[in-house]
Design an enzyme around this catalytic site. Structure first.
Site, mmCIF file in Angstrom:
data_model
loop_
_atom_site.group_PDB
_atom_site.id
_atom_site.type_symbol
_atom_site.label_atom_id
_atom_site.label_comp_id
_atom_site.label_asym_id
_atom_site.label_seq_id
_atom_site.Cartn_x
_atom_site.Cartn_y
_atom_site.Cartn_z
ATOM 1 N N ASP A 149 -22.018 99.802 149.051
ATOM 2 C CA ASP A 149 -22.139 99.377 150.445
ATOM 3 C C ASP A 149 -22.898 100.453 151.215
ATOM 4 O O ASP A 149 -22.387 101.569 151.386
ATOM 5 C CB ASP A 149 -20.753 99.184 151.069
ATOM 6 C CG ASP A 149 -19.971 98.021 150.463
ATOM 7 O OD1 ASP A 149 -20.190 97.724 149.269
ATOM 8 O OD2 ASP A 149 -19.139 97.437 151.176
ATOM 9 N N LYS A 188 -23.266 92.553 155.498
ATOM 10 C CA LYS A 188 -21.895 92.902 155.883
ATOM 11 C C LYS A 188 -21.854 93.235 157.364
ATOM 12 O O LYS A 188 -22.760 93.893 157.894
ATOM 13 C CB LYS A 188 -21.440 94.075 155.030
ATOM 14 C CG LYS A 188 -20.073 94.657 155.361
ATOM 15 C CD LYS A 188 -19.754 95.798 154.381
ATOM 16 C CE LYS A 188 -18.519 96.575 154.761
ATOM 17 N NZ LYS A 188 -18.239 97.702 153.834
ATOM 18 N N LYS A 204 -20.096 89.670 153.775
ATOM 19 C CA LYS A 204 -18.838 90.405 153.792
ATOM 20 C C LYS A 204 -18.429 90.643 155.236
ATOM 21 O O LYS A 204 -19.186 91.240 156.011
ATOM 22 C CB LYS A 204 -18.963 91.730 153.042
ATOM 23 C CG LYS A 204 -17.675 92.553 153.030
ATOM 24 C CD LYS A 204 -17.806 93.767 152.126
ATOM 25 C CE LYS A 204 -16.578 94.675 152.211
ATOM 26 N NZ LYS A 204 -16.676 95.844 151.302
#
Length: 319
Positions: free
Chosen positions: A164, A232, A268
């Site tokens: 990430d 995300k 996400k």
């Protein structure tokens, strides 16, 4: 042709040439405008509909299976990470009653603790839990490029299955779009391993610090152009976490990308997702915008720590 070469080819086709500020800006101007006056009431209607039915054990099992069980505290230790892994693998291990919940989708830890998490997961023997790591100058994304790249390489070498990273929001807001693209593209190359496999790349946009839904949509499209597997919402460390509106925009970016390229990319939702009712609202948005098939760990995740606690509390009277 390698996957990475396909990313470059697809990007050049969509941009009509190599990625530059001007070409990316032209593409972004062609995207639909997102009007808050229309988005906000529509999202409110959808999220209210999500809570109209009683929650079921099957729904709680689904939510659990989508969680990236996360600990990103400054005082995390190898021991606390090992405990996190055990909880991800067996969310109900401390209960006497038969387990009803599956393992979570992943655990998410700091890059320097990937090794400890990898050992704990390997000890769990065939645990269906991925290992995610925040890297690349998390949470601000403003470290020098060499430092960000080294951290991504370290986490992948230590055994991370997913990485990430954070975009350079300053570059985005000053319309240095190629700089945003280049970092995501570099990270996409860095997650490749020598054996031909790779870690998946999730790109954090920190949506709560972007000035408009258009800028959120644009940031997502730039990340997808550069090869992101997921977009995300948040780091959980910024001024604001996830909101249903921001999640809807990212889901729309995923739907748009699938229409343009035929590829499904994930979303996400992370930052402040603590309650089952919140998760149910996000599930509703995902189904309406992207379809029922989108609601799997391959394309939808909740980055959370407290959400699993609320799942367990909600499940108890339903046993």
């Amino acid at each position: 042709m390698s996957d990475f070469d396909r990313i470059l080819e697809r990007s050049a086709q969509l941009l009509d040439g190599p990625a530059t500020d001007a070409r990316i800006s032209t593409l972004l101007r062609s995207l639909p405008h997102i009007d808050p006056a229309q988005l906000t009431p529509w999202v409110r209607q959808q999220t209210q509909s999500a809570s109209s039915d009683a929650v079921t054990p099957d729904e709680l099992r689904l939510i659990t299976s989508l969680i990236d069980l996360t600990s990103l505290s400054a005082n995390d230790t190898p021991e606390s990470v090992a405990a996190l892994v055990r909880r991800a693998v067996s969310p109900e291990a401390d209960l006497v009653r038969p387990a009803l919940l599956p393992a979570t989708a992943a655990v998410c830890v700091h890059a320097d603790l990937v090794g400890a998490a990898r050992v704990a997961l390997d000890d769990a023997a065939d645990a269906p839990v991925a290992l995610a790591a925040v890297a690349g100058g998390f949470p601000h994304g403003r470290s020098p490029f060499a430092a960000k790249a080294a951290e991504v390489e370290y986490a992948v070498a230590a055994g991370a299955d997913e990485i990430d990273i954070v975009i350079d929001r300053g570059a985005l807001l000053s319309e240095r779009y190629a700089r945003v693209y280049d970092w995501v593209l570099a990270a996409r190359r860095l997650v490749e391993r020598g054996d031909g496999t790779r870690a998946h790349l999730k790109v954090i946009l920190e949506t709560g610090e972007l000035p408009s839904y258009d800028s959120v949509f644009h940031a997502a499209i730039i990340a997808l152009l550069a090869g992101a597997d997921f977009v995300k919402t948040s780091t959980g460390k910024g001024q604001a976490g996830a909101t249903p509106e921001a999640a809807a925009v990212l889901l729309q970016a995923s739907a748009h990308w699938r229409e343009e390229t035929g590829e499904t990319v994930g979303v996400k939702v992370s930052g402040g997702v603590r309650a089952v009712e919140q998760a149910r609202a996000y599930l509703r948005l995902a189904r309406v915008i992207c379809g029922d098939s989108f609601v799997t760990p391959a394309s939808l995740r909740f980055g959370a720590s407290a959400l699993l606690d609320d799942v367990l509390r909600t499940l108890e009277p339903l046993r």
